[in-house]
Design an enzyme around this catalytic site. Structure first.
Site, short mmCIF file in Angstrom:
data_model
loop_
_atom_site.label_atom_id
_atom_site.label_comp_id
_atom_site.label_asym_id
_atom_site.label_seq_id
_atom_site.Cartn_x
_atom_site.Cartn_y
_atom_site.Cartn_z
N GLU A 94 0.85 -1.20 0.00
CA GLU A 94 0.00 0.00 0.00
C GLU A 94 0.88 1.24 0.00
O GLU A 94 1.76 1.40 0.86
CB GLU A 94 -0.88 0.04 1.26
N HIS A 136 -3.84 -3.02 -8.40
CA HIS A 136 -5.14 -3.50 -7.93
C HIS A 136 -6.19 -3.39 -9.04
O HIS A 136 -7.04 -4.27 -9.20
CB HIS A 136 -5.57 -2.70 -6.69
N ASP A 146 -6.86 1.92 -8.29
CA ASP A 146 -5.50 2.07 -7.75
C ASP A 146 -4.51 1.08 -8.34
O ASP A 146 -4.92 -0.01 -8.72
CB ASP A 146 -5.51 1.99 -6.21
ZN LIG Z 1 -6.24 -1.37 -3.60
#
Ligand SMILES: [Zn+2]
Length: 239
Positions: A94, A136, A146
């Site tokens: 992330e 993603h 994203d």
């Molecule tokens: Zn994501």
């Protein structure tokens, strides 16, 4: 991997340890939260049921939230080639960024440097094919945008940390917005399927898949219109 790394474990992972050879993919995300503190809190909150293996803040500081050999909860409903539900096969990274909903920004150079470090380390450790470094939005195009069009896939591919097309950008531009035949449009969708995108439900989801492809490989224009440029890129990638 240096002193930039700290540990702050998330309770959100599968308790059963997995084999290292089951790690075949790396999925890149942005947090999509207003601020970093909120994102950090969510990824470590048992009530959220989400997590990742590595969290990278905007200064490039890396936090390990789930150890590699445990399955983290970052991908959700997802598909790539024959793989479904990619959590079990992947490591999730992330990047802190407010995302499309809260003021999408450029990823900072410190953040990207830390990402490169982790990618190099993981690719070597688990023998991951750079073709399996995905966003993603690649594996869940109907729900996710994203890490988005500001993510530097092209730069990373030059360092063999992911895959991208090898065509000359300036030459390609000539084919932008140029209409193509319906035969080529069908070929384009077949190419997307070969690349790995889920084309099993084109009636409902065609637009999203084209957008995901463009977001990743033609970030200057994402309009779900299959032009000659998009077609040529798809052809180059599968060749
Ligand atoms: Zn994501």
């Amino acid at each position: 991997m240096s002193n930039k790394i700290s540990l702050n474990y998330s309770p959100n992972f599968n308790p059963q340890k997995r084999k290292s050879k089951s790690i075949k993919f790396i999925i890149i995300h942005y947090t999509g939260m207003k601020n970093e503190k909120e994102a950090f809190k969510r990824l470590t909150d048992i009530k959220s049921s989400v997590s990742c293996h590595y969290f990278i803040n905007q200064n490039g500081k890396i936090t390990v939230m789930v150890p590699d050999l445990y399955t983290a909860w970052h991908a959700g409903k997802s598909r790539w080639k024959k793989y479904k539900s990619l959590n079990q096969y992947s490591i999730g990274i992330e990047l802190s960024n407010p995302g499309h909903e809260h003021g999408y920004k450029k990823f900072s150079s410190n953040q990207l440097k830390s990402l490169e470090l982790i990618l190099k380390y993981l690719i070597k450790k688990y023998q991951i094919n750079p073709k399996n470094i995905l966003g993603h939005s690649d594996i869940a195009p109907f729900r996710k945008k994203d890490p988005g069009e500001k993510f530097p896939w092209s730069d990373l591919s030059k360092k063999k940390l992911c895959f991208w097309h090898t065509l000359n950008i300036n030459n390609l531009k000539k084919f932008r917005n140029k209409k193509i035949s319906s035969i080529k449009q069908d070929l384009f969708l077949k190419n997307l399927s070969k690349i790995g995108y889920d084309t099993s439900n084109l009636n409902k989801q065609k637009k999203y898949i084209i957008n995901a492809f463009q977001r990743r490989f033609r970030p200057e224009l994402i309009n779900s219109f299959v032009d000659e440029e998009s077609y040529l890129i798809s052809k180059n990638i599968i060749s």
